[in-house]
Design a protein around this motif. Structure first.
Motif, PDB file in Angstrom:
ATOM      1  N   LEU A  13       0.826  -1.210   0.000  1.00  0.00           N
ATOM      2  CA  LEU A  13       0.000   0.000   0.000  1.00  0.00           C
ATOM      3  C   LEU A  13       0.862   1.264   0.000  1.00  0.00           C
ATOM      4  O   LEU A  13       0.670   2.155  -0.826  1.00  0.00           O
ATOM      5  CB  LEU A  13      -0.945   0.000   1.209  1.00  0.00           C
ATOM      6  N   ALA A  14       1.819   1.323   0.915  1.00  0.00           N
ATOM      7  CA  ALA A  14       2.662   2.519   1.032  1.00  0.00           C
ATOM      8  C   ALA A  14       3.491   2.735  -0.231  1.00  0.00           C
ATOM      9  O   ALA A  14       3.607   3.868  -0.720  1.00  0.00           O
ATOM     10  CB  ALA A  14       3.570   2.402   2.255  1.00  0.00           C
ATOM     11  N   SER A  15       4.058   1.665  -0.765  1.00  0.00           N
ATOM     12  CA  SER A  15       4.885   1.831  -1.958  1.00  0.00           C
ATOM     13  C   SER A  15       4.035   2.240  -3.156  1.00  0.00           C
ATOM     14  O   SER A  15       4.456   3.075  -3.958  1.00  0.00           O
ATOM     15  CB  SER A  15       5.691   0.566  -2.253  1.00  0.00           C
ATOM     16  N   CYS A  16       2.836   1.711  -3.268  1.00  0.00           N
ATOM     17  CA  CYS A  16       1.956   2.098  -4.374  1.00  0.00           C
ATOM     18  C   CYS A  16       1.529   3.562  -4.224  1.00  0.00           C
ATOM     19  O   CYS A  16       1.516   4.313  -5.206  1.00  0.00           O
ATOM     20  CB  CYS A  16       0.743   1.180  -4.416  1.00  0.00           C
TER      21      CYS A  16
ATOM     22  N   THR B 210       3.158   5.731  -7.346  1.00  0.00           N
ATOM     23  CA  THR B 210       2.230   6.158  -8.386  1.00  0.00           C
ATOM     24  C   THR B 210       2.327   7.660  -8.661  1.00  0.00           C
ATOM     25  O   THR B 210       2.461   8.066  -9.821  1.00  0.00           O
ATOM     26  CB  THR B 210       0.790   5.728  -8.051  1.00  0.00           C
ATOM     27  N   PRO B 211       2.305   8.522  -7.626  1.00  0.00           N
ATOM     28  CA  PRO B 211       2.489   9.955  -7.916  1.00  0.00           C
ATOM     29  C   PRO B 211       3.878  10.266  -8.484  1.00  0.00           C
ATOM     30  O   PRO B 211       4.015  11.155  -9.334  1.00  0.00           O
ATOM     31  CB  PRO B 211       2.295  10.638  -6.566  1.00  0.00           C
ATOM     32  N   ALA B 212       4.902   9.543  -8.035  1.00  0.00           N
ATOM     33  CA  ALA B 212       6.255   9.782  -8.553  1.00  0.00           C
ATOM     34  C   ALA B 212       6.326   9.441 -10.039  1.00  0.00           C
ATOM     35  O   ALA B 212       6.911  10.196 -10.833  1.00  0.00           O
ATOM     36  CB  ALA B 212       7.280   8.972  -7.761  1.00  0.00           C
ATOM     37  N   VAL B 213       5.737   8.330 -10.430  1.00  0.00           N
ATOM     38  CA  VAL B 213       5.718   7.953 -11.845  1.00  0.00           C
ATOM     39  C   VAL B 213       4.866   8.947 -12.629  1.00  0.00           C
ATOM     40  O   VAL B 213       5.211   9.329 -13.752  1.00  0.00           O
ATOM     41  CB  VAL B 213       5.214   6.501 -12.022  1.00  0.00           C
ATOM     42  N   GLY B 214       3.762   9.396 -12.035  1.00  0.00           N
ATOM     43  CA  GLY B 214       2.931  10.409 -12.687  1.00  0.00           C
ATOM     44  C   GLY B 214       3.705  11.696 -12.934  1.00  0.00           C
ATOM     45  O   GLY B 214       3.613  12.298 -14.012  1.00  0.00           O
TER      46      GLY B 214
END
Length: 141
Positions: free
Chosen positions: A13-16, A20-24
């Motif tokens: 959960l924490a890594s997702c 996700t915002p970092a990849v965005g």
């Protein structure tokens, strides 16, 4: 076992939530965006691509956490790799074709072929759906 499973869930959960915002952000910076076309796409603003890569990275982090804590419960890292490495390989194949599709575009037949090959690979390595249950009713189908 319950504490380890909860910890693995928290890592996933924490890594997702972090990746996700970092990849965005990276996709916006690089211009890797899915633009609305007014026909097939439902979004109205440009959307970052490569979300599957963030999810796969979270899977790898959660798997690493799982592999680290499970040996305390009688499994060795080799046992874990024997059982779960095919799953990670199949997921990597699907993720890579998704990344290729996000960046360059891949014909649907290629995506379906890779997904079918990944599913066949998993089946050949002993992974299969043996039972389906409804968590609301509790009775398996």
């Amino acid at each position: 076992m319950t504490e380890s499973a909860f910890l693995v869930f928290l890592v996933a959960l924490a890594s997702c939530l972090a990746l996700t915002p970092a990849v965005g952000w990276l996709c916006r910076r690089q211009g890797w965006l899915d633009l609305p076309d007014g026909e097939r796409k439902l979004h109205t603003i440009p959307m970052p691509r490569l979300g599957g890569a963030a999810v796969y990275a979270s899977l790898i982090l959660a798997f690493g956490c799982y592999a680290y804590f499970l040996p305390e419960e009688g499994w060795s890292v080799q046992n874990i790799l024997d059982v779960y490495l095919p799953l990670l390989v199949a997921c990597a194949a699907v993720m890579l074709v998704g990344v290729a599709d996000d960046i360059r575009g891949v014909r649907p037949i290629v995506k379906i072929a890779v997904q079918a090959a990944a599913a066949t690979y998993l089946y050949m390595h002993g992974h299969k759906i043996a039972i389906i249950s409804n968590p609301l009713l509790g009775d398996p189908i």
